[in-house]
Design a protein around this motif. Sequence first.
Motif, short mmCIF file in Angstrom:
data_model
loop_
_atom_site.label_atom_id
_atom_site.label_comp_id
_atom_site.label_asym_id
_atom_site.label_seq_id
_atom_site.Cartn_x
_atom_site.Cartn_y
_atom_site.Cartn_z
N MET B 1 0.84 -1.21 0.00
CA MET B 1 0.00 0.00 0.00
C MET B 1 0.87 1.25 0.00
O MET B 1 1.87 1.31 0.69
N LEU B 19 -16.89 7.23 -0.50
CA LEU B 19 -16.81 6.04 0.36
C LEU B 19 -15.37 5.53 0.43
O LEU B 19 -14.88 5.13 1.48
N GLU B 20 -14.66 5.60 -0.70
CA GLU B 20 -13.27 5.16 -0.71
C GLU B 20 -12.40 6.09 0.13
O GLU B 20 -11.51 5.65 0.85
N LEU B 22 -13.33 7.87 2.70
CA LEU B 22 -13.61 7.61 4.12
C LEU B 22 -12.88 6.36 4.60
O LEU B 22 -12.24 6.35 5.66
N GLU B 23 -12.94 5.31 3.78
CA GLU B 23 -12.29 4.04 4.12
C GLU B 23 -10.78 4.25 4.31
O GLU B 23 -10.19 3.78 5.28
N GLU B 24 -10.18 4.96 3.37
CA GLU B 24 -8.74 5.18 3.41
C GLU B 24 -8.34 6.04 4.61
O GLU B 24 -7.33 5.78 5.26
N ARG B 27 -8.36 4.00 7.66
CA ARG B 27 -7.28 3.01 7.69
C ARG B 27 -5.93 3.66 8.02
O ARG B 27 -5.01 2.99 8.48
N ARG B 99 3.31 16.31 -3.72
CA ARG B 99 3.34 14.95 -4.26
C ARG B 99 4.71 14.66 -4.89
O ARG B 99 5.26 13.56 -4.76
N LEU B 100 5.28 15.67 -5.57
CA LEU B 100 6.60 15.49 -6.18
C LEU B 100 7.68 15.36 -5.12
O LEU B 100 8.58 14.53 -5.24
N LYS B 104 10.21 12.25 -4.59
CA LYS B 104 11.68 12.38 -4.58
C LYS B 104 12.27 11.77 -3.31
O LYS B 104 13.43 11.41 -3.28
N ARG B 110 -1.06 8.13 -3.59
CA ARG B 110 -2.17 8.00 -4.53
C ARG B 110 -3.20 9.08 -4.24
O ARG B 110 -3.16 9.72 -3.17
N ILE B 111 -4.07 9.29 -5.20
CA ILE B 111 -5.08 10.34 -5.08
C ILE B 111 -6.45 9.69 -5.03
O ILE B 111 -6.77 8.86 -5.88
N HIS B 113 -9.95 10.85 -5.59
CA HIS B 113 -10.54 12.06 -6.14
C HIS B 113 -11.85 12.44 -5.46
O HIS B 113 -12.55 11.58 -4.91
#
Lengths: 259, 259
Positions: B1, B19-20, B22-24, B27, B99-100, B104, B110-111, B113
């Motif tokens: 992950m 929903l994704e 919230l789940e993330e 976690r 993110r960059l 580095k 990950r995003i 959205h």
Amino acid sequence: MDSFAFIGLGLNDEKGLTLEGLEEARRADRVFAEFYTNPMPALDMKRLEKLIGKKIHVLNRTQLEEEGGRELIRSAKEDSVAFLVPGDPMIATTHISLRLSLSKTGIGSRIIHGPSIMSAVCGATGLQSYKFSKTVTIPYDPPLPASVLETISDNHGRGLHTLLLLDVKADQNKQLTIAEALTKITSANPSLESRLAVGVARIGARDERVKASRIGLLINEDFGGPPRSIVVVGKLHFMEADALRIICGAQDSDLRENY
Amino acid sequence: MDSFAFIGLGLNDEKGLTLEGLEEARRADRVFAEFYTNPMPALDMKRLEKLIGKKIHVLNRTQLEEEGGRELIRSAKEDSVAFLVPGDPMIATTHISLRLSLSKTGIGSRIIHGPSIMSAVCGATGLQSYKFSKTVTIPYDPPLPASVLETISDNHGRGLHTLLLLDVKADQNKQLTIAEALTKITSANPSLESRLAVGVARIGARDERVKASRIGLLINEDFGGPPRSIVVVGKLHFMEADALRIICGAQDSDLRENY
């Protein structure tokens, strides 16, 4: 309460629904959905029905466009209706048209927004949202409309990026591939082969794929299943160039002409 | 992950989370948020913390930009991190930059959205997404950059719509009003008073407000609290004209010049 809610399903699977969207769908008397404006192959109807706790009635293009969403309008006169659509609900003009028909029948509607390719493509590529100009769709069947090449050229002349949406054949469950779309535009204008572009597939999914290079090379990449899009790249800010290198695997030599 | 997730909060309150997302967030070991790139006055931090089941650490502009998100990067080296941001995460360039930096440092991200003003404004106004061109931000403090008027004029010359984002003073919890922004552009170019525009406020909320008219009149409308934006309208398709009349209360006389 408005008796009709357009609810965005987001980009990938049923978990792209927002908490508000889920709440509203659970509350509605009847739930409809359509998937022909945008493929969502990772979405599982059984899981979605279980989540919402209701049977979902899926409409096809004919039912929605030729029959003018008659069933939806009829239902909304009697019950509260939730209409689930891929992405953010109003990107497809057919939904705007339905919203206006509802309104003319005296039925109020609201939109529960969802994630859309229009903004997600910025995150996935690292290209900046305020540098995108007019979007075009590459149609499945020939001929390629002159307006497609004109838009790419107009945007490029202003140093701006162009999002190319790829047409869907919903009845055959197919979407134009990135290679097919690039072949169409380079056949019409071979000088585009040296232009920098980014192919994106399955944005938001675990197996998202993003790759930047000159179109002549990008045409050979396999991006896998839908949904897929392309960005033709304009002038780059140095942070965008960094992002194309780091996130999208661009070579330095690919980027040189876009500064 | 991946150990870092950018998660979009959407447009209005905590129910814009997918929903994704919230789940993330549930976690993740640690949860951060920022609200200075975009105001979300309806979002209740207590409710959001309860939903996620964790303390949320809110970062301000200095912590994120001047200190380069050091705390976020340090956290992501040890724990999995969820970073909650208004709208769709990568619309603000500061998030692309973070993110960059993560990448580095060898940290994958990950995003997840979320709904964004960039697409939601189409639904709220009925204007078609593929007819929007380059977006600009109207800054809080003078002078008005020449590029703002140039962009409006360039887009208009191509018959395209321009989304105007209105600057935020996060430290004072204020956003430029629609009247203030329109005053800035009409002071710089009085001929814009006759141009058709749509003011939008609190898109996606129950008290969303949308109104279309000539800028000279729109300047007198009260749109209430943030978030607010403006669309300067280009050439209209007849369905867009219908939408401006039906959804946005435009008068026939306002629309005449935009066909």
